[in-house]
Write a protein that holds these residues in place. Structure first.
Motif, PDB file in Angstrom:
ATOM      1  N   LYS A  28     106.286  56.790  34.846  1.00 47.41           N
ATOM      2  CA  LYS A  28     104.895  57.599  33.685  1.00 47.41           C
ATOM      3  C   LYS A  28     105.797  57.586  32.310  1.00 47.41           C
ATOM      4  O   LYS A  28     106.889  57.341  32.204  1.00 47.41           O
ATOM      5  CB  LYS A  28     105.212  58.827  33.936  1.00 47.41           C
ATOM      6  N   LYS A  29     104.789  57.346  31.276  1.00 44.18           N
ATOM      7  CA  LYS A  29     104.909  57.062  29.803  1.00 44.18           C
ATOM      8  C   LYS A  29     106.119  57.589  29.390  1.00 44.18           C
ATOM      9  O   LYS A  29     106.400  56.930  29.115  1.00 44.18           O
ATOM     10  CB  LYS A  29     103.675  57.980  29.408  1.00 44.18           C
ATOM     11  N   TRP A  30     106.217  59.109  28.998  1.00 47.31           N
ATOM     12  CA  TRP A  30     107.546  60.108  28.635  1.00 47.31           C
ATOM     13  C   TRP A  30     108.853  59.559  29.791  1.00 47.31           C
ATOM     14  O   TRP A  30     109.856  60.762  28.968  1.00 47.31           O
ATOM     15  CB  TRP A  30     106.855  61.670  28.195  1.00 47.31           C
ATOM     16  N   ALA A  31     109.088  59.529  31.251  1.00 47.18           N
ATOM     17  CA  ALA A  31     109.463  59.984  31.676  1.00 47.18           C
ATOM     18  C   ALA A  31     111.210  59.744  31.167  1.00 47.18           C
ATOM     19  O   ALA A  31     111.852  60.520  31.045  1.00 47.18           O
ATOM     20  CB  ALA A  31     109.922  59.826  32.799  1.00 47.18           C
ATOM     21  N   LEU A  32     111.358  58.414  30.799  1.00 45.48           N
ATOM     22  CA  LEU A  32     112.476  57.397  30.316  1.00 45.48           C
ATOM     23  C   LEU A  32     113.012  57.732  29.188  1.00 45.48           C
ATOM     24  O   LEU A  32     114.302  57.908  28.588  1.00 45.48           O
ATOM     25  CB  LEU A  32     112.199  56.208  30.318  1.00 45.48           C
ATOM     26  N   MET A  33     111.673  58.137  28.191  1.00 49.20           N
ATOM     27  CA  MET A  33     111.999  58.631  26.954  1.00 49.20           C
ATOM     28  C   MET A  33     112.912  60.495  27.127  1.00 49.20           C
ATOM     29  O   MET A  33     113.771  60.511  25.518  1.00 49.20           O
ATOM     30  CB  MET A  33     110.973  59.062  26.275  1.00 49.20           C
ATOM     31  N   ILE A  34     113.112  60.895  28.078  1.00 49.77           N
ATOM     32  CA  ILE A  34     112.731  62.467  27.550  1.00 49.77           C
ATOM     33  C   ILE A  34     114.583  61.443  28.436  1.00 49.77           C
ATOM     34  O   ILE A  34     115.293  63.095  27.697  1.00 49.77           O
ATOM     35  CB  ILE A  34     112.282  63.195  28.628  1.00 49.77           C
ATOM     36  N   ILE A  35     114.297  60.882  29.508  1.00 44.89           N
ATOM     37  CA  ILE A  35     116.043  60.925  29.475  1.00 44.89           C
ATOM     38  C   ILE A  35     116.815  60.485  28.526  1.00 44.89           C
ATOM     39  O   ILE A  35     118.235  60.937  28.320  1.00 44.89           O
ATOM     40  CB  ILE A  35     115.946  59.776  31.317  1.00 44.89           C
ATOM     41  N   ALA A  36     116.532  59.533  28.359  1.00 46.63           N
ATOM     42  CA  ALA A  36     117.438  58.944  26.897  1.00 46.63           C
ATOM     43  C   ALA A  36     117.623  60.088  25.600  1.00 46.63           C
ATOM     44  O   ALA A  36     118.746  60.025  25.134  1.00 46.63           O
ATOM     45  CB  ALA A  36     116.098  58.364  26.143  1.00 46.63           C
ATOM     46  N   VAL A  37     116.485  61.060  25.760  1.00 44.12           N
ATOM     47  CA  VAL A  37     117.105  61.911  24.018  1.00 44.12           C
ATOM     48  C   VAL A  37     117.845  63.154  24.770  1.00 44.12           C
ATOM     49  O   VAL A  37     119.124  63.252  24.360  1.00 44.12           O
ATOM     50  CB  VAL A  37     115.569  62.760  24.200  1.00 44.12           C
ATOM     51  N   ASP A  67     108.851  66.903  37.045  1.00 46.43           N
ATOM     52  CA  ASP A  67     108.616  65.857  37.922  1.00 46.43           C
ATOM     53  C   ASP A  67     110.494  65.359  38.120  1.00 46.43           C
ATOM     54  O   ASP A  67     111.194  64.957  38.809  1.00 46.43           O
ATOM     55  CB  ASP A  67     107.880  64.632  37.445  1.00 46.43           C
ATOM     56  N   LEU A  68     110.709  65.089  36.619  1.00 47.12           N
ATOM     57  CA  LEU A  68     112.273  64.689  36.646  1.00 47.12           C
ATOM     58  C   LEU A  68     113.104  65.433  37.526  1.00 47.12           C
ATOM     59  O   LEU A  68     114.361  64.797  38.333  1.00 47.12           O
ATOM     60  CB  LEU A  68     112.321  63.845  34.755  1.00 47.12           C
ATOM     61  N   GLU A  69     112.663  67.166  37.580  1.00 49.27           N
ATOM     62  CA  GLU A  69     113.940  67.794  38.115  1.00 49.27           C
ATOM     63  C   GLU A  69     113.806  67.554  39.575  1.00 49.27           C
ATOM     64  O   GLU A  69     114.337  67.759  40.012  1.00 49.27           O
ATOM     65  CB  GLU A  69     113.415  69.482  37.382  1.00 49.27           C
ATOM     66  N   GLU A  70     112.819  67.416  39.637  1.00 48.08           N
ATOM     67  CA  GLU A  70     112.105  67.401  41.452  1.00 48.08           C
ATOM     68  C   GLU A  70     113.235  66.350  41.723  1.00 48.08           C
ATOM     69  O   GLU A  70     113.473  66.371  42.781  1.00 48.08           O
ATOM     70  CB  GLU A  70     110.836  67.663  41.700  1.00 48.08           C
ATOM     71  N   ALA A  71     112.770  64.748  40.821  1.00 50.81           N
ATOM     72  CA  ALA A  71     113.523  64.260  41.616  1.00 50.81           C
ATOM     73  C   ALA A  71     114.773  63.842  41.231  1.00 50.81           C
ATOM     74  O   ALA A  71     115.676  62.937  41.968  1.00 50.81           O
ATOM     75  CB  ALA A  71     113.343  62.652  40.359  1.00 50.81           C
TER      76      ALA A  71
END
Length: 130
Positions: A28-37, A67-71
């Motif tokens: 998803k568009k922002w997921a990896l950016m959130i992980i990076a930040v 979604d990232l928390e559920e994953a």
């Protein structure tokens, strides 16, 4: 024209089945950016993430965090203070994913990719001790 080097390993088969579900989440568009930040700062609050990811809407950020928390890639912790504060942290799998992205990003940069000004992904970050 495809040139195949004799130095490269030859793989005849690969199964992508384990990627279903998790790949949907991280693509998803922002997921990896959130992980990076989160990884760059050790943790981040909702409003901090909104500041770093200038164009993300509150609803998209909220849904992506869930979604990232559920994953199992991030954890959400409520800090006991008044008013209560929510912080997001990378889990061990989240840190592992972040580290695996570095060679991919290096490859992309060597093959025509470019870093945007203010890019939130930095290579020299370490997993904080808990």
């Amino acid at each position: 024209m495809v040139i195949i080097s004799e130095e490269l390993p030859v793989h005849s088969e690969i199964c992508f089945c384990p990627l279903h579900g998790l790949l949907d989440t991280i693509s998803k568009k922002w997921a990896l950016m959130i992980i990076a930040v989160i990884g760059n700062h050790g943790s981040a609050g909702f409003n901090e993430l909104k500041r770093y990811l200038c164009n993300i809407s509150s609803k998209t950020l909220s849904n992506t965090l869930k979604d990232l928390e559920e994953a199992g890639l991030i954890s959400r912790q409520v800090v006991d203070q008044t008013p209560p504060v929510v912080r997001y942290y990378l889990t061990v799998p989240g840190w592992e994913l972040r580290e695996l992205l570095i060679p991919l990003l290096t490859w992309v940069m060597r093959n025509g990719g470019h870093a945007d000004e203010g890019c939130p992904i930095h290579v020299h970050c370490e997993m904080p001790e808990k």
